[in-house]
Design a protein around this motif. Sequence first.
Motif, mmCIF file in Angstrom:
data_model
loop_
_atom_site.group_PDB
_atom_site.id
_atom_site.type_symbol
_atom_site.label_atom_id
_atom_site.label_comp_id
_atom_site.label_asym_id
_atom_site.label_seq_id
_atom_site.Cartn_x
_atom_site.Cartn_y
_atom_site.Cartn_z
ATOM 1 N N ARG A 154 0.843 -1.208 0.000
ATOM 2 C CA ARG A 154 0.000 0.000 0.000
ATOM 3 C C ARG A 154 0.869 1.245 0.000
ATOM 4 O O ARG A 154 0.647 2.188 -0.755
ATOM 5 N N TRP A 155 1.882 1.237 0.881
ATOM 6 C CA TRP A 155 2.733 2.421 0.992
ATOM 7 C C TRP A 155 3.583 2.603 -0.259
ATOM 8 O O TRP A 155 3.848 3.737 -0.672
ATOM 9 N N LEU A 215 1.348 4.289 -2.695
ATOM 10 C CA LEU A 215 1.118 5.693 -2.328
ATOM 11 C C LEU A 215 2.350 6.554 -2.568
ATOM 12 O O LEU A 215 2.244 7.659 -3.119
ATOM 13 N N PHE A 216 3.507 6.062 -2.155
ATOM 14 C CA PHE A 216 4.724 6.848 -2.368
ATOM 15 C C PHE A 216 4.996 7.013 -3.858
ATOM 16 O O PHE A 216 5.435 8.082 -4.303
ATOM 17 N N ILE A 249 2.606 9.706 -5.027
ATOM 18 C CA ILE A 249 2.990 11.041 -4.546
ATOM 19 C C ILE A 249 4.213 11.550 -5.299
ATOM 20 O O ILE A 249 4.238 12.683 -5.787
ATOM 21 N N PHE A 250 5.225 10.711 -5.405
ATOM 22 C CA PHE A 250 6.446 11.188 -6.050
ATOM 23 C C PHE A 250 6.319 11.281 -7.566
ATOM 24 O O PHE A 250 7.033 12.045 -8.201
ATOM 25 N N ILE A 300 5.033 14.746 -7.777
ATOM 26 C CA ILE A 300 6.077 15.726 -7.461
ATOM 27 C C ILE A 300 7.084 15.825 -8.601
ATOM 28 O O ILE A 300 7.500 16.912 -8.984
ATOM 29 N N ILE A 301 7.471 14.687 -9.164
ATOM 30 C CA ILE A 301 8.530 14.694 -10.167
ATOM 31 C C ILE A 301 7.986 15.003 -11.560
ATOM 32 O O ILE A 301 8.557 15.799 -12.292
#
Lengths: 522, 358
Positions: free
Chosen positions: A491-492, A495-496, A499-500, A503-504
């Motif tokens: 899951r993480w 999600l990461f 998110i990234f 951002i990127i």
Amino acid sequence: MSVVSMTFFIFVIISLIVYYITPLRFRWIVLLGASGYFFLKVCSIKQLAVLVTMCLLAYGSAFWIDKINNELKNGVDSVLKKSLESRKKWITRIAVTIEILILIILQDNAFFINNINSVGKLMGSPIGLELPGWAVPLGISYFTLILIGYILDVSWETSKAQKNPVKLLLFTSFFPQMISGPLTRYHDMQNELFNGHRFDHNNIAFGGQRFLWGLFKKLVIAERLSVIVSTIYGDFYTYNGLFVFIGVIGYTLQVYADFSGYMDMIIGVSQMFGIKMPENFNTPFYATNLSEVWRRWHMTLGFWVKDYILYPVLKSSFIQKIAKYSKKHFGKNAGKKIPTYIGMFCTWFFVGFWHGGSWKYILGSGLFFYIMIVGGQILEPVFKKFIQWLRINTECFSWRLFQRLRTFFLFAASVSFGRAASAIQAAKMWKNGITTFNPLIFFDKSLYKLGLSQENLLVLVFSLGVLFVVSLLQQTGSVREKLSKQNLVFRWLVLFTLIFSIIIFGFYGPGYNVSEFIYGGF
Amino acid sequence: MEIKEKSKLKSKLWILRFTIFIVMFGYLFVRVSYLFKPVDYSRKSISGYYALEEEIDVVYIGGSSCMTYWAPMQAWNEFGFTSYSFAHESATAYSIKPSLIEIKKTQSPDLVVIDVISLGRFENSRKKYEEVAIRKLADNLNYSLNRLDYINTTVPSAMDSKSSKNQLEYVFDIAKYHTRWNQLSMNSLLYSDNVNHSVSKGYKLLTKVTPIELNDNKNITQEKEFSKEGKEILIEVLEYCKSENLNALFVTNSHTEAPEHRQTYNYLSRIVKSYGYDYINTNDYNDTMGLKANGDFNDRNHVNIFGAEKYTSFLGGYIKNNYLISDKRGEESFSSWNQDHIKWSEEVKKAKKDIKTN
């Protein structure tokens, strides 16, 4: 304050903290305060005054109508009943008319002024009316419809009038929905907004995930597509032939990613407050016909026009008379269909006009669908015979795929009008598209000259692939629910990565001008 | 009761997981931000300072007029004290105090040398308002309150039409640099924690030879007062040095010095000395140094390697004679400096061969 700005993120975080530390029964006041702050950040005091005025008009008229409803419920003699019902009707009509007039005068005055000037020119006596150039409150198209829906709901007794004008103001101006909807109904939202919600970590988690997914669609997909679309639409004489089709399809996907992305953000933010907003999209490109598209695309608008335009028109005495006449002279079937087609014409004309008071929207976002849907219904027996003659199997995947692709391209064709400067420009663009055949553009690196580098093009293709996979997963249920059942590490990781990726690969920051959400302009 | 307890436990577990998630995100965010920033001389200088393991005797802070003049490896070899050029390009007067605060986090130098060219030119410089000038320091500092404070002080004053006034874009500079995702290299990875060993100890080697004019302004004794803003910055720096018991030497280095700038430096000199600190304008010592206008300069404002050698020799001698700094040559704990000096010397040898004459 843009919804895709750091300022907005900080604003939401602070609002959430204040909301959940406030006692339950006062939490609606926090929402009102946040909405007021947000409105003043994106608009001016004058524009706030317009919103408050329209809200007070709705409040006052609904209050009066509700009073009449109560009197009628308590039992009155038939003379008084007739008088009260007539009064109610007139209050409703006047209130709704004033709300619409304010919207048209402020937002759509250009349509009438330009058309009057054009007619004058055609007739050889130019009139030369000037556009007033008024600053229009953001979201006026949305909150006007919300208020009209409220007035009509009270009139039809599907809602009770709100006694507190401040609460009605919150319903009208709730900040997540203010700019581009969804179009909410008072009876659905009153408990959601006014009751206050206890902290539930699932709301924070799911709402946050939904918000991130919307941000991904907007910044990674929609903004990237807008570069290609702008290049092609900006010069369709150079970018002709298959470039036009790329532009049309690109714009359709851009609108989808932009609008549905915004909805995801808005529904996600609302969920973090514990507030459930209605869905506005349901994987529209899985639709097999244009009617179905509008049951999956901007759903709340579809429901709104059905409830507040189509059905009232069909129930009106004028249409009833036409139905009777048609039945008598053309048969039972015609008696049903002709009034429906008239009602649909009114509805689609309204949809087109609402998108932007100009002919390109009336034609592209409105009447095009009307012609396709009504035409499809009229020609249905012909199509059925054709399918039988060709022995086409309509119960297989390939047929559904054909239907989906056909529907997508028809939808894209209509949407393409919205991006062009005018209906005439759209027509010229299409002409350039179909009179040149240049398939080599896919092989001679011409696609790298549309404003995106090769790497960015790859990111775009990959992101669209992710969007497609998620849409596929959505066919069998909520993706967030499915994700929540996976192990923590997975899951993480997801999600990461999300998110990234934003951002990127997102198009934001200095050097970018993140475009305002497309449907915020309507 | 059991259900309530289970629910409480669930909530506590969720809060714990959420906190860990935020901490992990914060860590990754910082690392990704460092990874995407460009690697230029300013970055190398500042990240090299963070990589220092040994005690530093002298820290020279300032702009390009610091990093191109002072050669720490030469000073080590000649005088035996360790030094570092904590400098960045396009430095403005606003960057002096944040630089002082930053160096003090990891070192307690016996002497801080402060390049005051930015103060002397403060009144006429548009640089102080430019995004480039602000970012050369802000983007290269580690995330900290000092960095935040610097951004908060400088960005609102940014008047350059091209500068963003959005402080958040400076604080979260990934907003500017995330577009470099397709330019990342193995070199970028080396700076992903903003710490990377600098052989030259912050020195930037310049190899052009440009004839310039060196003015003799020794006889200019008039003073030109700073503006209110400029004076405030100077006083703030002096007050900070006093409060932190910093031993400081203020320096204007050799360049094409305009007469009106000399007047400003005269004013600055008086203020600095009133605080008990020393000030030296090396323009008055060009002959002593043997600095040649034709041969030792890269351009009007920077010396080349030849000029840097002379400057370092002169200033290093001045520091050695006026400040109590021990000679550490031969100490085992500084053996890495000897190794770095060998590498640096090779670099200098090679650079001198490539000298370009204008």
